[in-house]
Design a protein around this motif. Structure first.
Motif, PDB file in Angstrom:
ATOM      1  N   VAL A   1     -69.842 -10.123 -44.140  1.00  0.00           N
ATOM      2  CA  VAL A   1     -70.983 -10.049 -43.226  1.00  0.00           C
ATOM      3  C   VAL A   1     -71.760 -11.346 -43.367  1.00  0.00           C
ATOM      4  N   ARG A   2     -72.246 -11.869 -42.244  1.00  0.00           N
ATOM      5  CA  ARG A   2     -72.996 -13.118 -42.311  1.00  0.00           C
ATOM      6  C   ARG A   2     -74.046 -13.149 -41.207  1.00  0.00           C
ATOM      7  N   VAL A   3     -75.227 -13.693 -41.553  1.00  0.00           N
ATOM      8  CA  VAL A   3     -76.258 -13.955 -40.557  1.00  0.00           C
ATOM      9  C   VAL A   3     -76.015 -15.356 -40.013  1.00  0.00           C
ATOM     10  N   ILE A   4     -75.899 -15.484 -38.692  1.00  0.00           N
ATOM     11  CA  ILE A   4     -75.526 -16.741 -38.062  1.00  0.00           C
ATOM     12  C   ILE A   4     -76.762 -17.608 -37.857  1.00  0.00           C
ATOM     13  N   ALA A   5     -76.677 -18.843 -38.342  1.00  0.00           N
ATOM     14  CA  ALA A   5     -77.809 -19.764 -38.218  1.00  0.00           C
ATOM     15  C   ALA A   5     -77.805 -20.498 -36.883  1.00  0.00           C
ATOM     16  N   ASP A   6     -76.613 -20.843 -36.376  1.00  0.00           N
ATOM     17  CA  ASP A   6     -76.497 -21.616 -35.135  1.00  0.00           C
ATOM     18  C   ASP A   6     -75.761 -20.795 -34.090  1.00  0.00           C
ATOM     19  N   GLY A   7     -76.325 -20.707 -32.909  1.00  0.00           N
ATOM     20  CA  GLY A   7     -75.685 -19.965 -31.837  1.00  0.00           C
ATOM     21  C   GLY A   7     -74.833 -20.857 -30.963  1.00  0.00           C
ATOM     22  N   GLY A   8     -74.375 -20.296 -29.837  1.00  0.00           N
ATOM     23  CA  GLY A   8     -73.623 -21.063 -28.852  1.00  0.00           C
ATOM     24  C   GLY A   8     -72.176 -20.671 -28.734  1.00  0.00           C
ATOM     25  N   ALA A   9     -71.530 -20.292 -29.850  1.00  0.00           N
ATOM     26  CA  ALA A   9     -70.138 -19.855 -29.791  1.00  0.00           C
ATOM     27  C   ALA A   9     -70.086 -18.418 -29.294  1.00  0.00           C
ATOM     28  N   VAL A  10     -68.876 -17.947 -28.998  1.00  0.00           N
ATOM     29  CA  VAL A  10     -68.721 -16.556 -28.586  1.00  0.00           C
ATOM     30  C   VAL A  10     -68.071 -15.764 -29.715  1.00  0.00           C
TER      31      VAL A  10
ATOM     32  N   ARG B   1     -76.213 -15.632 -30.832  1.00  0.00           N
ATOM     33  CA  ARG B   1     -77.512 -16.289 -30.932  1.00  0.00           C
ATOM     34  C   ARG B   1     -77.866 -16.496 -32.406  1.00  0.00           C
ATOM     35  N   PRO B   2     -78.715 -17.477 -32.706  1.00  0.00           N
ATOM     36  CA  PRO B   2     -79.197 -17.609 -34.087  1.00  0.00           C
ATOM     37  C   PRO B   2     -79.882 -16.326 -34.545  1.00  0.00           C
ATOM     38  N   GLY B   3     -79.571 -15.893 -35.755  1.00  0.00           N
ATOM     39  CA  GLY B   3     -80.150 -14.665 -36.291  1.00  0.00           C
ATOM     40  C   GLY B   3     -79.305 -13.438 -36.070  1.00  0.00           C
ATOM     41  N   ASP B   4     -78.225 -13.552 -35.294  1.00  0.00           N
ATOM     42  CA  ASP B   4     -77.329 -12.408 -35.126  1.00  0.00           C
ATOM     43  C   ASP B   4     -76.584 -12.128 -36.425  1.00  0.00           C
ATOM     44  N   VAL B   5     -76.338 -10.852 -36.692  1.00  0.00           N
ATOM     45  CA  VAL B   5     -75.533 -10.438 -37.841  1.00  0.00           C
ATOM     46  C   VAL B   5     -74.114 -10.194 -37.339  1.00  0.00           C
ATOM     47  N   VAL B   6     -73.145 -10.910 -37.910  1.00  0.00           N
ATOM     48  CA  VAL B   6     -71.751 -10.776 -37.500  1.00  0.00           C
ATOM     49  C   VAL B   6     -70.947 -10.266 -38.682  1.00  0.00           C
ATOM     50  N   ALA B   7     -70.111  -9.246 -38.429  1.00  0.00           N
ATOM     51  CA  ALA B   7     -69.377  -8.600 -39.515  1.00  0.00           C
ATOM     52  C   ALA B   7     -67.900  -8.510 -39.189  1.00  0.00           C
ATOM     53  N   SER B   8     -67.093  -8.765 -40.206  1.00  0.00           N
ATOM     54  CA  SER B   8     -65.666  -8.479 -40.158  1.00  0.00           C
ATOM     55  C   SER B   8     -65.405  -7.335 -41.133  1.00  0.00           C
ATOM     56  N   TYR B   9     -64.140  -6.966 -41.316  1.00  0.00           N
ATOM     57  CA  TYR B   9     -63.848  -5.889 -42.251  1.00  0.00           C
ATOM     58  C   TYR B   9     -64.183  -6.280 -43.684  1.00  0.00           C
TER      59      TYR B   9
END
Length: 612
Positions: free
Chosen positions: A506-515, A495-503
């Motif tokens: 880290v990034r705050v996602i602006a656009d949702g829809g993907a998995v 969803r927009p606003g989710d924080v997604v992290a790899s090793y």
């Protein structure tokens, strides 16, 4: 023929008037959603009746139009017969004769009566091309329009010796009837496509075509006849069994198959078509070029699409040189994904030109026609002397012959983009002593319900399917989701606003829809009490070691200050500015390399000069 038509996810989305992501969500959230009854893991097929029943049960607004019902009945026969049935539908609409079963033939005729035969058939052709997009190579509409405009196809005889489903031979899209009116609430019978500009494409007086596939040839013939065009379309191998051995058309257009090694090299060694040299075994496209030239009258034009490598490959050097010496090859234009070669069959005693047009139009197709007309009027500044090409490797790659004034212009544009891309760092206050603030840990925030953490299924594949997947490289680069997967249990929709992290990022996602993709962790915050940019910044400050799989670092121990939401947002703004700066540096690095290359070229050839 089966009487239980099937639909794929795209069909279901069309029926219900929703996006494909909604269908994916239904499959994941509802255990009673119909299970696939066919297809593949990447392209599952569902029973139309079961889908209709499920949509009614959940009160989903939908309508299966007559066009969709005809299409699903055609599909029910299976992919292997689909093209054959579409061709038979065309025969039914043009001659009244068909081998379709009576019920299906009646549906096709009803669709044609409700709209008109051309609109009905173009709808079926559009669906067929969409379903077989990987097996059928279709020329881009804008490129097809361009080729016919260049050969000035109005009122002349045009031949396409590799016509496919007829894309290069069709008249203006604007000649189609207006699509039927649609209700905004419920989709009606779909039209074949958006009409184009009716004056943008010439209407040939007579059309000739040959195609290896008998099914495609039949579809082409039906599409042309439904437009009232005098057409003769034959099936067969143009190289081995020429369907028009004595024909000299006014113009030839062609998008031949690329890299087709079994084109008949052994059988055709002494063929009279090879006026400019025997095509090497690995250069079938040069065989098509000479075949096209054979079928155009003296003074007539040929527009043929070629693989970019054909302009420079060593094996074809001799034939390229002979085409230039004879005055046959007049232009090589780089287009997206292919080159357009323009040729003219010389008239007897005609003096060959001394220059050839070489143009890079990959970024803008509108450059081609003005450049071609300027070349014909002997006023082009995009030409290369043929004598220079013959003295070299006969390399006609457009990028190699880019005009030097274009380099200067490109340098100025790249410089402006470079300067505009630079971002400012945040204005941060420097403290004499470190600020001591009450803090908590990410683990405690999770326990308190301020953060929910999720990960993708453990054995998730992202190498094919119809569901977009955010990958670790996408998080690092800030780019759009690049992976694809199939619908399966456990997928996490971002969803927009989710924080997604790899090793490593880290990034705050602006656009949702993907998995969520493999090796990523999602942190979903309660935005009423926690700012996502604030959390992402402190996770990143912990050293980028933010995956739960690391044995060296427990991400749940990351320290996060306990601040009011207003104070968090101030931190979040600063962290966001640093992220923008990072993206800007990445972009300016790419632009900088381009700027350096153009600067070196321009200074070396004298079209750039140091400022005095």
């Amino acid at each position: 023929m089966s009487h239980d038509p099937t639909v794929n996810a795209g069909d279901i989305a069309r029926l219900a008037g929703v996006g494909r992501a909604a269908v994916s969500n239904w499959r994941r959230r509802h255990d009673d959603f119909p299970q696939p009854i066919g297809g593949t893991a990447n392209q599952p097929l569902f029973s139309l009746r079961q889908v209709e029943s499920w949509l009614r049960r959940y009160g989903k607004s939908y309508q299966v139009s007559l066009g969709d019902r005809v299409w699903q009945r055609l599909k029910a026969a299976g992919d292997l017969r689909l093209g054959e049935l579409v061709a038979q539908a065309g025969t039914l609409l043009t001659s009244g004769e068909s081998e379709l079963e009576p019920e299906l033939a009646g549906l096709v005729l009803e669709l044609a009566e409700r709209h008109d035969p051309l609109t009905a058939y173009e709808f079926l052709c559009e669906r067929y091309l969409e379903a077989h997009s990987r097996q059928l190579s279709v020329t881009r509409d804008d490129v097809a329009e361009l080729m016919l405009r260049i050969v000035r196809a109005d009122g002349i005889t045009v031949l396409d010796p590799a016509c496919g489903v007829g894309t290069l031979l069709l008249p203006p899209a604007g000649a189609l009837p207006d699509p039927p009116e649609r209700s905004e609430a419920v989709p009606a019978d779909p039209a074949p496509g958006e009409p184009g500009n009716g004056t943008s494409r010439g209407r040939p007086a007579r059309v000739l075509g040959q195609e290896l596939s008998a099914t495609s040839a039949a579809i082409t013939a039906a599409r042309l006849r439904l437009r009232g065009i005098q057409a003769e379309i034959v099936a067969g191998d143009s190289m081995r069994v020429d369907g028009f051995p004595e024909v000299k058309a006014d113009a030839v257009v062609c998008d031949p198959p690329f890299n087709e090694r079994a084109w008949g090299y052994e059988e055709l060694t002494g063929d009279p078509r090879w006026e400019h040299g025997l095509p090497p075994r690995g250069e079938p496209e040069l065989a098509w070029v000479q075949h096209c030239l054979t079928h155009v009258r003296p003074g007539g034009l040929v527009a043929v699409l070629m693989p970019p490598a054909a302009a420079s490959r060593k094996a074809g050097r001799r034939i390229r040189a002979n085409l230039l010496r004879a005055g046959a090859l007049r232009a090589v234009v780089a287009l997206p994904g292919s080159d357009l070669w323009l040729l003219r069959r010389p008239k007897a005693g005609e003096r060959p030109p001394s220059e050839v047009l070489i143009l890079d139009a990959t970024a803008d197709l509108t450059l081609v026609e003005p450049a071609w007309l300027a070349y014909l009027d002997d006023r082009s500044d995009q030409t290369v002397r043929i004598i220079d090409l013959l003295a070299d490797e006969v390399d006609m790659t457009p990028a190699r012959h880019q005009r030097r004034d274009d380099v200067g212009r490109a340098f100025a544009q790249a410089r402006d983009r470079f300067l505009a891309a630079a971002a400012r760092p945040p204005d941060l206050q420097v403290l004499d002593q470190p600020l001591v603030q009450p803090s908590t840990t990410l683990g405690d925030l999770i326990k308190e319900g301020l953060v929910i953490t999720s990960q993708a299924p453990p054995k998730m594949a992202a190498d094919g399917g119809d569901v977009a997947v955010l990958m670790a490289d996408d998080v690092l680069s800030g780019s759009a989701p690049s992976g694809l997967t199939v619908m399966q249990p456990g997928l996490i929709v971002i969803r927009p606003g989710d924080v997604v992290a790899s090793y490593s990022s880290v990034r705050v996602i602006a656009d949702g829809g993907a998995v969520l993709g493999p090796h990523l962790t999602l942190y979903r915050v309660d935005v009423r009490r926690l700012d996502p940019d604030f959390l992402a910044g402190f996770l990143r400050a912990a050293g980028g070691r933010v995956t739960t799989g690391s044995s060296r670092f427990d991400v749940r121990r990351t320290r996060v200050p306990r601040l009011s939401l207003k104070e968090q947002k101030a931190y979040g703004e600063a962290f966001r500015a640093l992220a923008v700066l990072e993206d800007s540096l990445r972009e300016t690095s790419t632009l900088g390399r381009t700027l350096i290359r153009l600067g070196l070229d321009g200074l070396a050839d004298g079209h750039l000069h140091p400022q005095s």
